[in-house]
Design an enzyme around this catalytic site. Structure first.
Site, mmCIF file in Angstrom:
data_model
loop_
_atom_site.group_PDB
_atom_site.id
_atom_site.type_symbol
_atom_site.label_atom_id
_atom_site.label_comp_id
_atom_site.label_asym_id
_atom_site.label_seq_id
_atom_site.Cartn_x
_atom_site.Cartn_y
_atom_site.Cartn_z
ATOM 1 N N GLU A 154 0.825 -1.213 0.000
ATOM 2 C CA GLU A 154 0.000 0.000 0.000
ATOM 3 C C GLU A 154 0.857 1.261 0.000
ATOM 4 O O GLU A 154 1.810 1.377 0.782
ATOM 5 C CB GLU A 154 -0.907 -0.025 1.242
ATOM 6 N N ASP A 189 3.084 2.224 -4.688
ATOM 7 C CA ASP A 189 3.096 2.385 -6.158
ATOM 8 C C ASP A 189 3.749 3.688 -6.593
ATOM 9 O O ASP A 189 4.570 3.705 -7.497
ATOM 10 C CB ASP A 189 1.701 2.186 -6.779
ATOM 11 N N ALA A 220 -15.276 2.781 -1.452
ATOM 12 C CA ALA A 220 -15.001 1.651 -0.562
ATOM 13 C C ALA A 220 -13.552 1.204 -0.653
ATOM 14 O O ALA A 220 -13.189 0.160 -0.118
ATOM 15 C CB ALA A 220 -15.932 0.487 -0.905
ATOM 16 N N GLY A 221 -12.717 1.975 -1.354
ATOM 17 C CA GLY A 221 -11.315 1.584 -1.498
ATOM 18 C C GLY A 221 -11.150 0.399 -2.433
ATOM 19 O O GLY A 221 -10.144 -0.308 -2.363
ATOM 20 N N SER A 237 -11.533 0.660 -5.864
ATOM 21 C CA SER A 237 -11.163 1.152 -7.197
ATOM 22 C C SER A 237 -12.312 1.266 -8.184
ATOM 23 O O SER A 237 -12.177 0.901 -9.359
ATOM 24 C CB SER A 237 -10.083 0.272 -7.839
ATOM 25 N N SER A 238 -13.424 1.826 -7.725
ATOM 26 C CA SER A 238 -14.501 2.059 -8.681
ATOM 27 C C SER A 238 -14.078 3.100 -9.714
ATOM 28 O O SER A 238 -14.474 3.020 -10.877
ATOM 29 C CB SER A 238 -15.772 2.514 -7.968
ATOM 30 N N GLU A 245 -7.011 10.236 -14.316
ATOM 31 C CA GLU A 245 -7.261 10.457 -12.885
ATOM 32 C C GLU A 245 -6.333 11.551 -12.343
ATOM 33 O O GLU A 245 -6.752 12.433 -11.602
ATOM 34 C CB GLU A 245 -7.036 9.142 -12.121
ATOM 35 N N ASP A 280 -4.216 0.892 -9.254
ATOM 36 C CA ASP A 280 -5.617 0.542 -9.512
ATOM 37 C C ASP A 280 -5.889 0.286 -10.988
ATOM 38 O O ASP A 280 -6.546 -0.692 -11.354
ATOM 39 C CB ASP A 280 -6.544 1.667 -9.027
ATOM 40 N N TYR A 285 -4.080 11.993 1.228
ATOM 41 C CA TYR A 285 -3.353 11.139 0.287
ATOM 42 C C TYR A 285 -2.174 11.917 -0.313
ATOM 43 O O TYR A 285 -1.037 11.447 -0.331
ATOM 44 C CB TYR A 285 -4.304 10.647 -0.811
#
Ligand code: GLA
Length: 417
Positions: A43, A46, A154-155, A157-158, A195, A207, A259
């Site tokens: 986590e 990346d 929800a974490g 990756s939608s 993104e 993601d 973040y």
């Protein structure tokens, strides 16, 4: 119960197709879809050129699409209530970072990136190759209707799922129907650019690469520096195990400052150390590196370096088929995120601690943090007990009940019809 049972009963591709017909009064030219993901471990590594180990969920977002000729993009989505919500159409020529905003910024951002990349008929790029001047290109516009069952916030990756489904749809309209591994990696980079540059969230490549490159029945080992990938078989069911996802329903947003703050902190640490990225600090050189850093950066660097080592360790176990042995590695990862990277929250900690106490072999939060989901590696025989314990603990704490489902490694993005 399998993850597929837990996904909404309607198939996302059917839902998107039906909604397209009802909105536009004609059939779409095709339907493409892309999955959400869980990250087994690795986590915030990346964007530090490190290692990650995600797998794709069976939950997908589907994009039904057809070309237009008037230079406009139209977006509609099917809500969880089954109702279709249409956004105001936008001209492709008017797209610019931040406009439109809201959820349609994700597909619009992908169109913006593909336009810049010169995607034309047959999916070629403007800098040579087999560009077909007579074929459809993004400039001509498209109708997109998006539906699916990847939980948002929800974490899981939608956003990457929307981006990758849109990219596949627009490339499909341009005549591109087959992607090899390197093309998939390129599409993932385009989705990440949408993104980062259009939506304005400074995420890494985890993601989108997971959504594009994952393969059924495998976890994806990704070296985020070289882009190299390895499909590692992951048959938890065969080992009598399950990866239980515990969605705390605490909505996380990566657009907030947290973040970006973590990212800036790690990039600053790499600069102070005179290194391209924290990937270049190893467990052997960690103590020396920490001695050279200001106190506030020490825990951030410790997390990244130890997390990279944990991904490598977990990958070794999985290559040997020793799935249960990753349990303690997952636990250590959670402690590191909770205490060093400080991206957990009380609900995630409660989910993880309760799952562990109730018999999970290992548990950790997954994704960006500050809410969202945890995962627990459980013996299938213990799963109901773990689920019941988590529900009881959340009730006792007065928290909203979490949603739980078993995550089965599923396929990456593709064409449905
Ligand atoms: C989010 C980001 C990813 C990654 C994870 C944390 O999911 O989109 O790029 O940084 O958080 O591992």
């Amino acid at each position: 119960m399998t993850a597929a049972d837990q996904a909404t009963t309607a198939n996302p591709a059917d839902t998107a197709d039906d909604a397209f017909r009802s909105v536009h009064g004609r059939a779409p030219a095709g339907v493409w879809s892309a999955p959400g993901r869980v990250n087994l471990i690795g986590e915030h590594t990346d964007y530090n050129d490190g290692f990650v180990l995600p797998f794709a969920l069976p939950h997908r977002l589907a994009a039904a699409a057809a070309p237009r000729e008037d230079g406009k993009l139209t977006f509609a989505t099917v809500g969880s209530d089954g109702r279709v919500h249409a956004e105001t159409p936008v001209a492709v020529a008017d797209l610019q970072p931040g406009t439109p905003d809201g959820w349609s910024g994700y597909p619009a951002g992908v169109a913006w990136v593909l336009r810049q990349a010169g995607v034309r008929g047959h999916g070629t790029t403007g800098d040579g190759g087999t560009a077909d001047a007579g074929g459809w290109s993004v400039d001509r516009g498209a109708d997109l209707v998006i539906a699916g069952d990847v939980p948002t916030g929800a974490g899981l990756s939608s956003s990457a799922a929307i981006e990758c489904a849109t990219a596949m749809a627009l490339l499909g309209l341009a005549g591109e129907h087959d992607q090899d591994a390197s093309r998939r990696a390129e599409i993932a980079r385009w989705a990440q650019r949408a993104e980062n540059e259009f939506v304005g969230v400074p995420t890494g490549s985890l993601d989108q690469t997971a959504s594009m490159c994952c393969v059924d029945g495998h976890v994806l080992f990704l070296d985020c520096r070289s882009g190299e990938t390895e499909q590692v078989p992951f048959n938890a069911t065969g080992a009598g195990l399950s990866v239980l996802v515990i969605d705390t329903q605490v909505k996380h947003s990566l657009g907030g400052s947290e973040y970006g703050d973590r990212r800036e902190g790690t990039e600053k640490a790499a600069r102070l150390l005179g290194l391209p990225a924290l990937r270049d600090v190893t467990p052997d050189t960690l103590a020396d590196a920490l001695d050279r850093l200001p106190a506030d950066l020490v825990p951030l660097v410790r997390h990244i370096v130890t997390e990279n080592a944990r991904v490598l360790e977990a990958s070794r176990y999985l290559r040997d088929g020793r799935i249960a042995d990753i349990g303690p590695v997952l636990d250590a990862s959670h402690v590191s995120m909770r205490d060093d990277y400080r991206i957990s929250c009380p609900e995630l900690d409660l989910a993880v601690d309760t799952a562990r106490t109730a018999g999970a072999l290992g548990s950790r939060m997954t994704g960006g943090g500050f809410g969202g989901s945890a995962i627990a590696l459980v013996r299938e025989n213990d799963r109901h007990a773990v689920e019941a314990a988590v529900t009881t603990a959340f009730d006792a704490a007065g928290y909203r009940r979490p949603r739980m489902f078993v995550a089965v490694p599923s396929a990456g993005a593709g064409r449905d019809r």
